[in-house]
Design an enzyme around this catalytic site. Structure first.
Site, PDB file in Angstrom:
ATOM      1  N   LYS A  89      39.911  15.130  28.151  1.00 35.13           N
ATOM      2  CA  LYS A  89      41.247  15.257  27.827  1.00 35.13           C
ATOM      3  C   LYS A  89      42.267  15.456  28.963  1.00 35.13           C
ATOM      4  O   LYS A  89      43.380  15.348  28.976  1.00 35.13           O
ATOM      5  CB  LYS A  89      41.525  16.522  26.850  1.00 35.13           C
ATOM      6  CG  LYS A  89      41.336  16.320  25.274  1.00 35.13           C
ATOM      7  CD  LYS A  89      41.894  17.410  24.517  1.00 35.13           C
ATOM      8  CE  LYS A  89      40.817  18.355  24.046  1.00 35.13           C
ATOM      9  NZ  LYS A  89      39.702  17.830  23.435  1.00 35.13           N
ATOM     10  N   MET A 174      41.546  33.868  17.003  1.00 36.91           N
ATOM     11  CA  MET A 174      40.782  34.695  17.548  1.00 36.91           C
ATOM     12  C   MET A 174      40.656  36.312  17.234  1.00 36.91           C
ATOM     13  O   MET A 174      40.131  37.223  17.477  1.00 36.91           O
ATOM     14  CB  MET A 174      41.248  34.906  19.040  1.00 36.91           C
ATOM     15  CG  MET A 174      41.175  33.548  19.819  1.00 36.91           C
ATOM     16  SD  MET A 174      39.551  32.856  19.949  1.00 36.91           S
ATOM     17  CE  MET A 174      38.684  34.131  20.695  1.00 36.91           C
ATOM     18  N   GLN A 386      42.549  28.122  22.824  1.00 36.63           N
ATOM     19  CA  GLN A 386      43.971  27.886  23.392  1.00 36.63           C
ATOM     20  C   GLN A 386      43.999  28.468  24.818  1.00 36.63           C
ATOM     21  O   GLN A 386      43.237  29.412  25.103  1.00 36.63           O
ATOM     22  CB  GLN A 386      44.914  28.907  22.500  1.00 36.63           C
ATOM     23  CG  GLN A 386      45.179  28.039  21.254  1.00 36.63           C
ATOM     24  CD  GLN A 386      46.396  28.883  20.253  1.00 36.63           C
ATOM     25  OE1 GLN A 386      47.467  28.342  20.580  1.00 36.63           O
ATOM     26  NE2 GLN A 386      45.905  29.731  19.477  1.00 36.63           N
TER      27      GLN A 386
END
Lengths: 814, 93
Positions: A89, A174, A386
């Site tokens: 990525k 989370m 994230q």
């Protein structure tokens, strides 16, 4: 491009790869050498540092800018996280800035059409929505918020509006990790760090796929094997993935039965008498659930604990989970050994779980019971997806019940602390928790006359219109409610902007200053390197501008206790700078001003953050960061361990200094196995699991704009077991309907692709906004963390135009 | 999967390759790499090779390299960012 420039670029590229190799071969790089700041090479490219915009690994990159555009990215060789490398990525992290449909103008929906307006009008619209009823205004942010952005929103809502209806999307990813850490150690976030991966003899993956989702971290494990080191990799999952290809053991388990597996390991540790008595006696107490379930439970005796584990024999666990009894014994024997170091890693498989807090507690507890804790390589660690779920959502506390630095809105002392730092009047902060994410959107999507008391939500840096579960109920239902107002700050059009009433164009990544906190407590800073397009602006500015508009309109919450503007900021000469006026936003470093104030919150739970200038010169530092006698700033790799953690008292060995039981001890929990909230039955006979793919990051808003990634993975699919597909008369590319009690979508089938679900299970990725699987998902939350379960619900899968004929998978419950 | 819909501009990338230990595999793989037009191999040190290429689809090259039996790992070190042609986001646009 001229020959000279191309040659220079190729030379730079070769130098980057060569430098990485030199490091691999033992060249010692001084990773603590101060970052020199932006530097310009002879080809006119200016290089400066930043953490990658994508996942929670927090790789550090060098961004090359020329003529106002990002022209190259390379891995930062001096970064300890990635040591000069990027994942696949990383090829495209620069390109995400340049999609052709970047949002560049504020837009207000009138008569169903988004029309351009000025920023002044837009800010006033937001302010007026707040004034309509401040209690019904909500803020939904993100683990992609920078720390200053999240802090500004937090202060605005809790310190200004006295309103706790602020949530991050990290509630969806989370929250169970948070409640797991809190209920075991009394404080959030991992004790260990990525260095554990360099020292572990055994790495156990609990339902995650790091080969695709955290590739740079996974490479650290594989790299050790290539050097001849023995690292045993055990992949526990509900389907085979790319990670499985590297595993020594693949243990496939029935969804939700991870609870039983963990209890089975603990059962055997006791039965085999090879649990770590000494460690447990010194450092642990035992805990069980209250009824109803809550965060901290109740004390139980060791005998209670042993008795509760009695039923979890290997044979019982095999019946529940499908994992052979011999493999449960193998796992327990590993944990029972003192001569190996074991790291457990997990991510969404354990966190997006209807009993997410419980399974988190149980995995921590196995490590504590067996003494596999507190040495490099012995660590239970939840990874994040994230880039700043830790740094912003968790540490800044942007959840409906938290204040910054691990404080709680319900705690009077914590509220006073926060009011003092914010210099707001005593009693300003509301002691009542706000709505958590699922509640928030449920209220927003409920008619006002039926109790839907949230009238406006402002969304920053996230895409709930695609990422919320049960979308029809929690998002799309807004469409019929004329008095509800959705404000969305975004960089590209998304499923969320599609029904927004006000759209605000946002700056992205290196178009603004920023600070992120990654999965290993590493706080990383960067400076703005390019201008945002058109009228796009930083989210922190938007929040401050709205706050000042409210200040102008006389809202009392926008004044501190001295009557000054809540976000008043001064320059070096002590003069106030009108940062709410965008023309002056760049006159000072607003990030620094916000961070310097936020940093004051970080000391309470010993999450001490480094000063801003120290961060700016580093490639990230792991908190707690403390100043040594010689004035240097020292980070902490391993918490709670004497010698590594500066806050552990001498002679203590291991000290859980935020212990729930206030005796420096952590908690070993018993939580029972329970079936999933929605299990397959004859009407809906198939398990549905959802998740990510290598090519696309989360909802694909950035990565679908990159042609190479879009080409590689152009659309979502339903991944099926080949026998199930054949039984349904489905082959590769055929259209299948995936239907739950909540909705249905049609998807092309993929069989024998990169992952292999077992019979009775399908997998659908969530990146494709044209094929939104969250219209189908259940989203039943963990009762303690309120994090929804995206990993298991019941569906039926059939050929479009056909009827489901798949067998019901056997249930251990009869 | 539907066919690609875009033809992006070539970009300069550099990769870090690691060769497997087996001599025969190394020899074959090195020969394959040297024969491939457009790949620039840097100085080989131990089992490591720096490689520079210009390609419109780095991931395709990456996948091809990963498929070579003589390579133990392929990692990314440097990527050029090139403005792409204006293209539809979806094949249906």
């Amino acid at each position: 491009m001229s020959m000279d420039r191309r040659d220079f670029l190729r030379t730079t590229a070769m130098a980057a790869a060569t430098a990485v190799i030199a490091q691999r071969l033992g060249a010692v790089e001084n990773t603590t050498a101060p970052h020199p700041g932006a530097t310009t090479t002879p080809d006119g490219i200016t290089w400066d540092k930043a953490p990658c915009r994508f996942c929670g690994t927090g790789c550090h990159v060098r961004v090359g800018v020329k003529d106002g555009r990002v022209v190259a990215i390379q891995g930062e060789q001096l970064a300890e996280v990635n040591k000069g490398l990027l994942c696949v990525k990383g090829y495209h992290v620069g390109g995400i800035l340049y999609g052709q449909d970047r949002l560049t103008t504020p837009m207000l929906r009138r008569n169903g059409v988004l029309e351009p307006i000025t920023w002044e009008e837009a800010i006033d619209v937001v302010a007026q929505r707040v004034l309509k009823d401040p209690k019904g205004f909500a803020f939904y942010g993100s683990g992609q918020w920078t720390i200053p952005e999240g802090y500004a929103a937090q202060k605005f809502m809790k310190g200004g509006l006295a309103n706790n209806h602020i949530e991050p999307n990290a509630r969806l990813c989370m929250a169970s990790a948070v409640t797991g850490y809190l209920s075991v150690y009394g404080v959030d976030e991992p004790a260990g760090c990525y260095d554990d991966l360099d020292a572990a003899d055994v790495v156990i993956l609990w339902g995650n796929n790091p080969a695709e989702m955290h590739p740079v971290l996974f490479s650290r494990i594989i790299d050790r094997r290539l050097k001849g080191q023995k690292v045993t990799l055990i992949d526990m999952g509900t389907r085979r993935t790319r990670t499985t290809e590297h595993a020594d053991e693949y243990l496939e388990f029935r969804p939700n039965s991870d609870l039983a597996i963990a209890n089975g390991i603990a059962h055997l540790l006791l039965q085999n008498n090879n649990w770590d008595r000494d460690f447990v006696a010194k450092y642990c107490n035992f805990r069980g659930d209250n009824a109803p379930l809550d965060l901290l439970g109740k004390a139980i005796s060791f005998e209670d604990y042993r008795a509760a584990l009695e039923p979890y024999t290997p044979e019982y666990v095999e019946k529940i989970s499908g994992i052979p009894a011999a493999k449960i014994r193998m796992l327990a024997e590993l944990f029972g050994r003192r001569d190996v170091r074991i790291t457990s890693l997990w991510c969404m498989g354990m966190n997006q779980h209807n009993r997410g807090t419980a399974i988190n507690r149980l995995v921590h507890s196995i490590h504590l019971l067996s003494g596999h804790f507190g040495r490099p390589g012995d660590a239970p660690t939840s990874l994040t997806g994230q880039p700043s779920a830790c740094g912003t959502a968790r540490e800044v506390g942007t959840m409906c019940n938290f204040l910054p630095g691990g404080r709680l809105v319900a705690n009077a002392e914590h509220r006073k602390d926060s009011e003092d730092i914010w210099k707001v009047p005593g009693g300003r902060i509301n002691p009542k928790s706000g709505y958590h994410t699922v509640q928030l959107f449920e209220k927003f999507c409920t008619p006002t006359e039926k109790g839907g008391d949230i009238h406006t939500i402002i969304v920053q840096v996230t895409n709930p219109g695609q990422s919320l579960p049960n979308l029809h109920k929690l998002f799309l239902a807004k469409k019929g409610l004329a008095d509800k107002f959705l404000i969305v700050s975004e960089v590209y059009p998304t499923a969320t902007t599609a029904i927004a009433d006000l759209v605000l164009p946002a700056a992205l990544w290196v178009e603004k200053n920023g600070i992120y906190g990654n999965s290993e407590r590493r706080t990383q800073q960067w400076f703005k390197q390019v201008e945002p397009p058109g009228q796009a602006r930083p989210d922190a500015w938007m929040t401050i501008a709205v706050a000042h508009r409210l200040f102008e309109l006389g809202h009392p919450g926008m004044k501190d206790r001295d009557g000054n503007f809540l976000f008043a900021m001064k320059d070096a000469a002590g003069r106030e700078v009108p940062v709410w006026d965008y023309a002056h936003y760049g006159d000072i470093n607003v990030d620094r001003a916000l961070y310097d104030e936020y940093r004051l919150f970080s000391f309470y739970k010993h999450k001490n953050l480094a000063p801003y200038d120290v961060l700016a010169q580093s490639r990230g530092l792991r908190w707690p960061v403390v100043q040594t006698a010689d004035g240097a700033w020292q980070e902490t790799k391993f918490r709670f361990t004497e010698g590594a953690d500066p806050f552990v008292a001498k002679g203590k060995g291991i000290q859980f200094y935020h212990s729930v039981t206030k005796d420096d001890k952590a908690l070993i929990w018993f939580c029972p196995y329970e079936p999933a909230t929605e299990e397959p039955n004859p009407d809906f006979p198939t398990w549905l699991c959802t998740g990510r793919v290598l090519e696309h990051w989360h909802t694909g808003t950035m990565t679908m704009r990159v042609p190479q990634l879009r080409n590689a993975m152009p659309n979502a699919y339903v991944e099926m077991n080949p026998e199930d597909a054949a039984a349904a008369g489905l082959g590769n590319g055929d259209l299948a309907v995936v239907e739950s009690r909540r909705g249905k979508i049609e998807l092309p089938v993929w069989v024998n692709g990169r992952a292999r679900p077992p019979r009775g299970t399908v997998f659908v990725p969530f990146f494709d906004e044209r094929l939104m699987i969250n219209e189908v998902t259940l989203g039943e939350p963990c009762p303690i963390s309120k994090e929804p379960d995206y990993k298991k619900c019941a569906v039926k899968v059939y050929r479009k135009g056909g009827e489901p004929i798949l067998p019901v998978p056997p249930s251990p419950h009869g | 999967m539907p066919p690609p819909v875009t033809t992006p501009e070539p970009v300069v990338i550099s990769l870090v390759l690691r060769l497997r230990e087996e001599d025969a595999l190394r020899t074959t793989t090195l020969a394959t790499l040297r024969a491939q037009v457009g790949l620039e191999l840097g100085a080989i040190r131990d089992s490591w090779i720096p490689l520079v290429a210009e390609t419109p689809d780095p991931r395709e090259l990456h996948r091809w390299l990963e498929s070579l039996p003589g390579l133990a790992s392929v990692d990314v070190a440097f990527v050029e960012v090139v403005p792409q042609l204006d293209t539809p986001r979806y094949a249906t646009e």
